[in-house]
Design a protein around this motif. Structure first.
Motif, short mmCIF file in Angstrom:
data_model
loop_
_atom_site.label_atom_id
_atom_site.label_comp_id
_atom_site.label_asym_id
_atom_site.label_seq_id
_atom_site.Cartn_x
_atom_site.Cartn_y
_atom_site.Cartn_z
N MET A 1 0.85 -1.19 0.00
CA MET A 1 0.00 0.00 0.00
C MET A 1 0.89 1.25 0.00
N ASN A 2 0.60 2.14 -0.86
CA ASN A 2 1.43 3.34 -0.94
C ASN A 2 0.81 4.50 -0.18
N ASN A 3 1.67 5.41 0.25
CA ASN A 3 1.17 6.55 0.97
C ASN A 3 0.60 7.60 0.04
N GLN A 4 -0.36 8.32 0.53
CA GLN A 4 -0.94 9.38 -0.26
C GLN A 4 -0.04 10.60 -0.19
N PRO A 5 -0.17 11.49 -1.17
CA PRO A 5 0.61 12.72 -1.14
C PRO A 5 0.33 13.50 0.14
N ASP A 6 1.29 14.31 0.54
CA ASP A 6 1.19 15.18 1.71
C ASP A 6 1.11 14.42 3.03
N GLN A 7 1.38 13.14 2.99
CA GLN A 7 1.41 12.41 4.25
C GLN A 7 2.79 11.77 4.37
N GLU A 8 3.80 12.62 4.32
CA GLU A 8 5.15 12.08 4.32
C GLU A 8 5.42 11.34 5.62
N THR A 9 5.85 10.12 5.47
CA THR A 9 6.23 9.37 6.65
C THR A 9 7.68 9.72 6.97
N LEU A 10 8.06 9.39 8.19
CA LEU A 10 9.45 9.62 8.58
C LEU A 10 10.38 8.88 7.63
N GLU A 11 9.97 7.66 7.26
CA GLU A 11 10.81 6.85 6.37
C GLU A 11 11.05 7.56 5.03
N GLN A 12 9.99 8.13 4.47
CA GLN A 12 10.12 8.83 3.19
C GLN A 12 11.01 10.07 3.34
N VAL A 13 10.83 10.77 4.47
CA VAL A 13 11.61 11.99 4.68
C VAL A 13 13.09 11.64 4.85
N LEU A 14 13.38 10.58 5.61
CA LEU A 14 14.79 10.20 5.81
C LEU A 14 15.40 9.69 4.49
N ASN B 20 7.33 8.91 -3.50
CA ASN B 20 8.26 9.71 -2.72
C ASN B 20 7.49 10.62 -1.78
N LYS B 21 8.22 11.52 -1.09
CA LYS B 21 7.57 12.37 -0.09
C LYS B 21 6.58 13.35 -0.70
N HIS B 22 6.67 13.54 -2.00
CA HIS B 22 5.71 14.44 -2.66
C HIS B 22 4.50 13.66 -3.19
N GLY B 23 4.49 12.35 -2.94
CA GLY B 23 3.37 11.54 -3.41
C GLY B 23 3.53 11.09 -4.85
N GLU B 24 4.70 11.35 -5.44
CA GLU B 24 4.91 10.96 -6.84
C GLU B 24 5.56 9.57 -6.88
N ILE B 25 5.18 8.81 -7.88
CA ILE B 25 5.79 7.48 -8.03
C ILE B 25 7.24 7.66 -8.46
N VAL B 26 8.14 6.98 -7.74
CA VAL B 26 9.56 7.17 -8.05
C VAL B 26 9.87 6.55 -9.43
N GLN B 27 10.87 7.10 -10.08
CA GLN B 27 11.23 6.64 -11.42
C GLN B 27 12.69 6.21 -11.44
N ARG B 28 12.93 5.09 -12.12
CA ARG B 28 14.33 4.69 -12.30
C ARG B 28 15.00 5.67 -13.25
N PRO B 29 16.28 6.01 -13.01
CA PRO B 29 16.99 6.85 -13.98
C PRO B 29 17.03 6.13 -15.33
N SER B 30 17.00 6.90 -16.41
CA SER B 30 16.94 6.28 -17.74
C SER B 30 18.15 5.40 -18.02
N ASP B 31 19.32 5.77 -17.45
CA ASP B 31 20.51 4.93 -17.72
C ASP B 31 20.36 3.57 -17.05
N VAL B 32 19.65 3.53 -15.92
CA VAL B 32 19.42 2.23 -15.25
C VAL B 32 18.49 1.38 -16.14
N ASP B 33 17.47 2.02 -16.68
CA ASP B 33 16.56 1.30 -17.58
C ASP B 33 17.32 0.72 -18.77
N GLU B 34 18.22 1.52 -19.30
CA GLU B 34 18.99 1.06 -20.47
C GLU B 34 19.82 -0.16 -20.13
#
Lengths: 214, 280
Positions: A1-14, B20-34
């Motif tokens: 399960m993934n976290n929703q935006p704006d709910q940064e966990t400590l793990e994500q921040v670290l 990630n902390k912004h709620g965006e799905i993380v992406q592999r760098p393109s060189d890793v994909d290659e």
């Protein structure tokens, strides 16, 4: 399960702090504390540990054989894989839902006669168990344990099956407009006493484990 | 790295799911994909051979991020033999890094810490259901460093619990001096540096020291004054601050600024005495 935006966990921040910082620095730490004041303590403690890890003097020891250490690491991972496989197998076993006792024994490779004999019961009793005609409360523990063992499932799976409603025999038709009259489930030991096809040896065994009435 | 038009030549790779902390799905760098795409063209035997290449300048070199993807892929498809080979290669690449991170722990604890870090790494990569293992396909070494810090912290805490005031973390003798003892007021402005400690009569020209030289010097200090000393002189931490967001030695060690000054003075005294120099 993934976290929703704006709910940064400590793990994500670290994780992000690590990814953004090549090395620990006070300036960077202050910047991150300002961004995430609720994690001030954790960010500070984490940074101090990072600094300690990078700067404390090495402990005196013999030369480390990297090959040996790598093998040690491999052994750790093999152990992890073994443990995880076991947990998965246990979980699958505990989640097993028995839909039909006869189908289960067939899928385990037993004929009805073989399976009944292994349980010290007659094929007729096995069919009654399959249709849940026998009361779970009266079933002796050794029988339940033996069923769980042969069907590779837990006692809970067995209990859930037998506590379900009585089943209609395959091919039985209901002609009446009224629903069938469900008779009460039968006592296991009464069945043992009255089953003329049951081996006498088996009958004596089951009656020896019958709870004494007050 | 050979130039390949990934989108036209190869099928899609398994997408990442971690946010990630912004709620965006993380992406592999393109060189890793290659690198992954090219690696998937190899037979199993070739892949293992190429994965063993440690020279980063070799065009066939497979990065750790790509190795994580390939390991997960083979693990999920039940290719046990190649999974084991790739795990073994990844472990070999991590071993020296982890050994260096844990070298300040006593031998037994350092070995246990190494094992723990390996366990956490592969548990995260292969089994974490929240997708956190994806981070290792994006920034492997940052992820491993993160694990090593967590593990290091855990073992330092355990050592302190077990031994309390006994020597532990490379002469980590704990609070073995009276912190309330009165020492001359420590100058708040930073008048002392590593250079001055190791060279009590500094010339105008500053001397640069190797980190290992400083580490050796720090062996004579005990905790917690050693860490306080490192934070103050090496990382520019303040003893106290009016800014509540500023990390300070006083806040971190939960001691009064006066006590922290005493610690720093004591550290200075020990270091100078250890150099065989009379500070007076």
């Amino acid at each position: 399960m993934n976290n929703q935006p704006d709910q940064e966990t400590l793990e994500q921040v670290l994780d992000a702090y690590m990814a953004a910082s090549l090395e620990p620095s006070r300036k960077n730490l202050i910047e991150w504390i300002r961004k995430y004041p609720k994690y001030q303590q954790e960010l500070t403690d984490f940074t101090v540990s990072w600094i300690q890890m990078e700067t404390l003097p090495p402990y005196e020891r013999e030369e480390i054989d990297l090959e040996t250490m790598s093998l040690r690491g491999m052994s750790v991972v093999q152990n992890l894989l073994f443990q995880k496989n076991k947990v998965t197998a246990d979980r699958e076993q505990s989640q097993k839902i028995i839909k039909s006792l006869l189908k289960e024994c067939s899928s385990e490779g037993y004929s009805q006669e073989q399976f009944a004999r292994n349980q010290f019961i007659s094929p007729a009793m096995l069919r009654k168990l399959d249709l849940r005609l026998i009361s779970y409360e009266t079933m002796p523990v050794p029988l339940l344990e033996s069923l769980a063992s042969l069907l590779h499932c837990t006692l809970t799976n067995i209990a859930i099956y037998f506590q379900g409603p009585q089943l209609q025999p395959v091919g039985a038709r209901q002609k009446s407009k009224q629903g069938p009259i469900i008779s009460e489930k039968r006592n296991f030991f009464d069945e043992v006493r009255n089953d003329l096809t049951l081996d006498e040896e088996f009958r004596q065994y089951w009656l020896s484990v019958e709870p004494k009435k007050d | 790295m050979p130039q390949i038009n990934v989108s036209q030549s190869f099928p899609d790779l398994e997408p990442l799911t971690h946010r990630n902390k912004h709620g965006e799905i993380v992406q592999r760098p393109s060189d890793v994909d290659e690198v992954i795409h090219i690696s998937l063209l190899h037979s199993s035997e070739e892949l293992v051979e190429v994965a063993k290449i440690e020279d980063k300048t070799d065009v066939r070199f497979i990065s750790e991020e790509a190795l994580v993807y390939l390991t997960c892929l083979n693990f999920r498809t039940g290719n046990k033999e190649i999974t084991d080979e790739l795990i073994s290669i990844l472990i070999k690449r991590c071993t020296r890094f982890l050994q260096n991170r844990f070298c300040s722990l006593p031998e037994n604890e350092a070995n246990e810490a190494y094992e723990k870090a390996i366990e956490v790494l592969f548990d995260t990569i292969l089994f974490r259901e929240d997708g956190r293992g994806d981070f290792f396909q994006v920034k492997f070494w940052a992820g491993l460093k993160r694990i090593s810090i967590d593990v290091f912290r855990h073992f330092v805490r355990e050592i302190r619990k077990k031994r309390k005031s006994i020597v532990s973390l490379s002469e980590f003798t704990g609070d073995d001096f009276n912190e309330d003892e009165e020492y001359p007021e420590f100058p708040v402005s930073k008048s002392i540096s590593y250079t001055e400690i190791t060279d009590p009569e500094p010339s105008v020209e500053k001397i640069t020291f190797e980190p290992d030289e400083i580490k050796d010097l720090l062996k004579v200090l005990t905790e917690p004054i050693r860490t306080a000393y490192i934070l103050y002189h090496g990382y520019d931490w303040q003893i106290e601050s009016v800014d509540p967001t500023e990390p300070t030695l006083s806040k971190h060690f939960r001691k009064t600024p006066r006590t922290i000054r005493n610690w720093l003075y004591k550290a200075q005294e020990i270091l100078i005495n250890n150099q065989g120099v009379d500070h007076e």
